[in-house]
Motif scaffolding. Sequence first.
Motif, mmCIF file in Angstrom:
data_model
loop_
_atom_site.group_PDB
_atom_site.id
_atom_site.type_symbol
_atom_site.label_atom_id
_atom_site.label_comp_id
_atom_site.label_asym_id
_atom_site.label_seq_id
_atom_site.Cartn_x
_atom_site.Cartn_y
_atom_site.Cartn_z
ATOM 1 N N UNK A 38 0.826 -1.197 0.000
ATOM 2 C CA UNK A 38 0.000 0.000 0.000
ATOM 3 C C UNK A 38 0.867 1.257 0.000
ATOM 4 N N UNK A 39 1.997 1.195 0.642
ATOM 5 C CA UNK A 39 2.844 2.377 0.791
ATOM 6 C C UNK A 39 3.991 2.411 -0.215
ATOM 7 N N UNK A 40 4.173 1.348 -0.984
ATOM 8 C CA UNK A 40 5.345 1.280 -1.854
ATOM 9 C C UNK A 40 5.046 0.873 -3.296
ATOM 10 N N UNK A 41 3.842 0.325 -3.586
ATOM 11 C CA UNK A 41 3.607 -0.221 -4.914
ATOM 12 C C UNK A 41 3.696 0.847 -5.996
ATOM 13 N N UNK A 42 3.164 2.042 -5.730
ATOM 14 C CA UNK A 42 3.237 3.107 -6.735
ATOM 15 C C UNK A 42 4.686 3.488 -7.026
ATOM 16 N N UNK A 43 5.506 3.539 -5.965
ATOM 17 C CA UNK A 43 6.913 3.874 -6.170
ATOM 18 C C UNK A 43 7.621 2.790 -6.973
ATOM 19 N N UNK A 44 7.312 1.536 -6.659
ATOM 20 C CA UNK A 44 7.935 0.424 -7.383
ATOM 21 C C UNK A 44 7.512 0.455 -8.849
ATOM 22 N N UNK A 45 6.222 0.688 -9.081
ATOM 23 C CA UNK A 45 5.734 0.730 -10.461
ATOM 24 C C UNK A 45 6.398 1.861 -11.240
ATOM 25 N N UNK A 46 6.542 3.011 -10.595
ATOM 26 C CA UNK A 46 7.200 4.141 -11.268
ATOM 27 C C UNK A 46 8.643 3.812 -11.606
ATOM 28 N N UNK A 47 9.279 3.068 -10.711
ATOM 29 C CA UNK A 47 10.683 2.721 -10.941
ATOM 30 C C UNK A 47 10.846 1.886 -12.197
ATOM 31 N N UNK A 48 9.873 1.049 -12.489
ATOM 32 C CA UNK A 48 9.996 0.169 -13.649
ATOM 33 C C UNK A 48 9.319 0.744 -14.899
ATOM 34 N N UNK A 49 8.890 2.024 -14.838
ATOM 35 C CA UNK A 49 8.481 2.779 -16.026
ATOM 36 C C UNK A 49 7.394 2.086 -16.838
ATOM 37 N N UNK A 50 6.402 1.533 -16.144
ATOM 38 C CA UNK A 50 5.320 0.868 -16.860
ATOM 39 C C UNK A 50 4.497 1.889 -17.639
ATOM 40 N N UNK A 51 4.212 3.035 -17.036
ATOM 41 C CA UNK A 51 3.448 4.064 -17.743
ATOM 42 C C UNK A 51 4.193 4.535 -18.979
ATOM 43 N N UNK A 52 5.503 4.663 -18.857
ATOM 44 C CA UNK A 52 6.291 5.083 -20.014
ATOM 45 C C UNK A 52 6.239 4.036 -21.122
ATOM 46 N N UNK A 53 6.283 2.755 -20.742
ATOM 47 C CA UNK A 53 6.219 1.695 -21.746
ATOM 48 C C UNK A 53 4.866 1.701 -22.455
ATOM 49 N N UNK A 54 3.795 1.945 -21.703
ATOM 50 C CA UNK A 54 2.481 1.997 -22.325
ATOM 51 C C UNK A 54 2.348 3.217 -23.242
ATOM 52 N N UNK A 55 2.939 4.332 -22.836
ATOM 53 C CA UNK A 55 2.932 5.506 -23.700
ATOM 54 C C UNK A 55 3.700 5.234 -24.996
ATOM 55 N N UNK A 56 4.775 4.459 -24.887
ATOM 56 C CA UNK A 56 5.549 4.123 -26.070
ATOM 57 C C UNK A 56 4.738 3.261 -27.034
ATOM 58 N N UNK A 118 4.661 -1.744 -33.362
ATOM 59 C CA UNK A 118 3.600 -2.001 -32.391
ATOM 60 C C UNK A 118 3.885 -3.281 -31.613
ATOM 61 N N UNK A 119 4.277 -4.335 -32.323
ATOM 62 C CA UNK A 119 4.583 -5.594 -31.647
ATOM 63 C C UNK A 119 5.776 -5.441 -30.716
ATOM 64 N N UNK A 120 6.797 -4.724 -31.153
ATOM 65 C CA UNK A 120 7.992 -4.530 -30.335
ATOM 66 C C UNK A 120 7.662 -3.778 -29.051
ATOM 67 N N UNK A 121 6.902 -2.689 -29.156
ATOM 68 C CA UNK A 121 6.548 -1.930 -27.964
ATOM 69 C C UNK A 121 5.630 -2.718 -27.044
ATOM 70 N N UNK A 122 4.782 -3.590 -27.622
ATOM 71 C CA UNK A 122 3.946 -4.446 -26.780
ATOM 72 C C UNK A 122 4.780 -5.398 -25.937
ATOM 73 N N UNK A 123 5.812 -5.969 -26.531
ATOM 74 C CA UNK A 123 6.710 -6.838 -25.760
ATOM 75 C C UNK A 123 7.453 -6.040 -24.688
ATOM 76 N N UNK A 124 7.806 -4.787 -24.989
ATOM 77 C CA UNK A 124 8.495 -3.954 -23.991
ATOM 78 C C UNK A 124 7.589 -3.694 -22.791
ATOM 79 N N UNK A 125 6.299 -3.457 -23.039
ATOM 80 C CA UNK A 125 5.357 -3.248 -21.932
ATOM 81 C C UNK A 125 5.203 -4.513 -21.103
ATOM 82 N N UNK A 126 5.086 -5.651 -21.763
ATOM 83 C CA UNK A 126 4.973 -6.913 -21.040
ATOM 84 C C UNK A 126 6.218 -7.171 -20.196
ATOM 85 N N UNK A 127 7.379 -6.816 -20.720
ATOM 86 C CA UNK A 127 8.616 -6.990 -19.948
ATOM 87 C C UNK A 127 8.626 -6.087 -18.731
ATOM 88 N N UNK A 128 8.153 -4.843 -18.874
ATOM 89 C CA UNK A 128 8.103 -3.926 -17.734
ATOM 90 C C UNK A 128 7.139 -4.433 -16.667
#
Length: 444
Positions: A38-56, A118-128
């Motif tokens: 509850x206190x750390x998941x957002x920070x962990x998610x930000x660290x692994x740049x999931x939002x950035x991968x989805x934007x890509x 599109x396929x390449x960026x999809x794999x990048x998001x899955x990896x994140x």
Amino acid sequence: MRKRFQQLCCLLALLGGQSAWAQTRALTAEQALALFFQRNLDLIAAQYNIDQARAQEVIAGAIPNPDFNFQLSEIGDNPNMGSAARGCNHNPSVSCGPAEYFSFSQLIEMAGKRGLRIESSGFATQAAEADLRDAVRIFSNMVLDAYFDLLLAQKNRWLAQEAVSHYRDIAVANKLRLNSGDIAEADFLRVKMEATRAEADLDAAEAAVRQAQTSLAQVLRWPEPDWQFEAAEVWPALSDIGQHGDETALLDQALRQRPDLQADRRRAEQAQKELELARRLKYPDVTVNAGYARDPSNNALNSFFVGVSVPVPVFYQYQGEADKATVGLNQAQLAVEQTELAIRSDVANALAAWRSADKIAQRYENGLLTDAQTVRDSAELAFKKGATGVLDFIEAQRSYKTAMRDYFAAVVGRANAYYDLAKAVGDETPLGRPAADSNSIPKP
């Protein structure tokens, strides 16, 4: 995979509510994990740049915008004065104005380049996303280690408290025996020294509990300043994750579900798509042009035009990009192989540690604890009746204390070994309901 990631986040969010922490000071392992995420998941998610991968992904799927172009030519003081062009005033003193050109151009990507991106960026998001799940796996184990360190410290404190209380009762009886001449003063002093040592052990145990509380509070980012909490005396059930089966089956399970391996595999697939994209760069993209022209100096005053522009890869055919992508693919495939080897080692070591810890704990539960307590009680009764010496009595007390400490360490070691095995296998939800036999462990 994205669905599994979303389910994991929902599970972590639903494990416990913030309102519970103000009402209880006894944390279960599940509550400790819930508070941590509850206190750390957002920070962990930000660290692994999931939002950035989805934007890509959005960027990769975008279609290029068309270009609009407007041009004036034949600009002068009196352009096209007296032009003989049809539709223009032929008066030699009248200007017909400059030529005007309006055009649109649109880039059309060829050879499936956009689909590959599109396929390449999809794999990048899955990896994140797999990286985040791997972080959850590692951090969960870290929280559990700190939690069980606190629980072990509490059990050792209970044992030290029991020893102090026990020696106090014996000291009262020995004082009466000393006054009546049933016990020598030297024996009375030896028991008194053991009582003092027990009190010192209790002081050390109290310090160990405080240190373990501090460590767990730092891990959890405990929301209250006083840190007055304890590990609940609730031992989780050790559900079947394959620990009693064959090592090969556990290894196959780990190779299927370890998120770090899944992340490496997605990156290898991404690198494969990047290589295909680099090889297709030599196929030129086409730019289509269309427009309208109004040229007073032309016999056709108003006209339309269409054109096509294609770069010709004569001197350079993107060999460097293809070579670079090949190196990236080789590195990604090597990372997959290295992770697989690491998983094999993790599973083998964790399974061996689990089997050893389980056997040690079972030996205590199958008779060693009962034997140690029986020896202590018998020696104490014999000492009170004068049938045995003080040294035998003290040795029995020490043996009991050692056996209990070793047992507590074995039980906690078995729990830690279980969760280490779950981490090695990649089990994302190893916590179960409280063990049915949790009450068999002595409580404070």
